[in-house]
Motif scaffolding. Sequence first.
Motif, PDB file in Angstrom:
ATOM      1  N   ARG A  18       0.823  -1.217   0.000  1.00 38.79           N
ATOM      2  CA  ARG A  18       0.000   0.000   0.000  1.00 38.79           C
ATOM      3  C   ARG A  18       0.855   1.264   0.000  1.00 38.79           C
ATOM      4  NH1 ARG A  18      -5.255  -1.207   3.870  1.00 38.79           N
ATOM      5  NH2 ARG A  18      -5.980  -3.024   2.693  1.00 38.79           N
TER       6      ARG A  18
ATOM      7  N   ASN B  50      -4.724   1.064   9.079  1.00 32.90           N
ATOM      8  CA  ASN B  50      -5.786   0.740   8.122  1.00 32.90           C
ATOM      9  C   ASN B  50      -5.748  -0.741   7.743  1.00 32.90           C
ATOM     10  OD1 ASN B  50      -6.851   3.323   8.089  1.00 32.90           O
ATOM     11  ND2 ASN B  50      -5.621   3.964   6.345  1.00 32.90           N
ATOM     12  N   VAL B  51      -4.550  -1.275   7.575  1.00 29.35           N
ATOM     13  CA  VAL B  51      -4.420  -2.700   7.269  1.00 29.35           C
ATOM     14  C   VAL B  51      -4.950  -3.530   8.440  1.00 29.35           C
ATOM     15  CG1 VAL B  51      -2.758  -4.574   6.867  1.00 29.35           C
ATOM     16  CG2 VAL B  51      -2.539  -2.420   5.610  1.00 29.35           C
TER      17      VAL B  51
ATOM     18  N   LYS C 233      -7.252  -2.686  10.551  1.00 31.09           N
ATOM     19  CA  LYS C 233      -8.710  -2.574  10.568  1.00 31.09           C
ATOM     20  C   LYS C 233      -9.348  -3.486   9.525  1.00 31.09           C
ATOM     21  CE  LYS C 233      -8.926   2.138  12.292  1.00 31.09           C
ATOM     22  NZ  LYS C 233      -9.217   3.532  11.949  1.00 31.09           N
ATOM     23  N   ASP C 234      -8.639  -3.706   8.420  1.00 30.67           N
ATOM     24  CA  ASP C 234      -9.163  -4.566   7.359  1.00 30.67           C
ATOM     25  C   ASP C 234      -9.142  -6.040   7.741  1.00 30.67           C
ATOM     26  OD1 ASP C 234      -9.530  -2.323   5.826  1.00 30.67           O
ATOM     27  OD2 ASP C 234      -7.759  -2.653   4.565  1.00 30.67           O
ATOM     28  N   GLN C 235      -8.349  -6.405   8.736  1.00 36.35           N
ATOM     29  CA  GLN C 235      -8.216  -7.797   9.164  1.00 36.35           C
ATOM     30  C   GLN C 235      -9.229  -8.097  10.255  1.00 36.35           C
ATOM     31  OE1 GLN C 235      -6.020  -9.851   7.580  1.00 36.35           O
ATOM     32  NE2 GLN C 235      -5.594  -8.060   6.326  1.00 36.35           N
TER      33      GLN C 235
END
Length: 176
Positions: free
Chosen positions: A47, A71-72, A74-76
């Motif tokens: 990213r 952010n990564v 939160k995506d997990q």
Amino acid sequence: MLQVKAGDLEKMSLLFERHHRALFGFLFHLTQRREASEDMLQTVFYRMLKYRNSFTEGSSFSGWMYHIARNVLKDQKFGSDNKYDPISAYEEQLAGGTQADDSLEKKQSRQQLYDAMAMLNERDREILMLNRMKELNYPEISEIMGISQGAARVRVSRAVEELKKVFIKKGIKKDS
């Protein structure tokens, strides 16, 4: 990062070499999962490359990098059935690649700190990682988390107090 943004993509490997251990430590401390942290580490650097044009001159590279890492995270999705990896198994990676020559007592104290931090809620654990372990300042934290500097100070203070309560509740003694 400005050179990468300008098109010198070879410099990305230098950034990876400089920052991957600290970023892995951040991700691992928050997830307690080695493989997931390694995968997320790769995603963060992907990213960074993909969104390199969002980095602005004069801004904090660390702040930008940890913002992407958040952010990564939160995506997990991490359920309660996930396998826990003991942090002591990865001390070398978390310490920056050098085997620590600490005494057994220091290792035990560090493990107690990690255990206590694992008992905190995600928000408190994350802000303590950014402030106390990654040594980011309040302006950087406020930018990463999208809060005011005053709110960052308050959250760090409250997280420290909560960590103290966990130490007292669990009977963990702090010698320093």
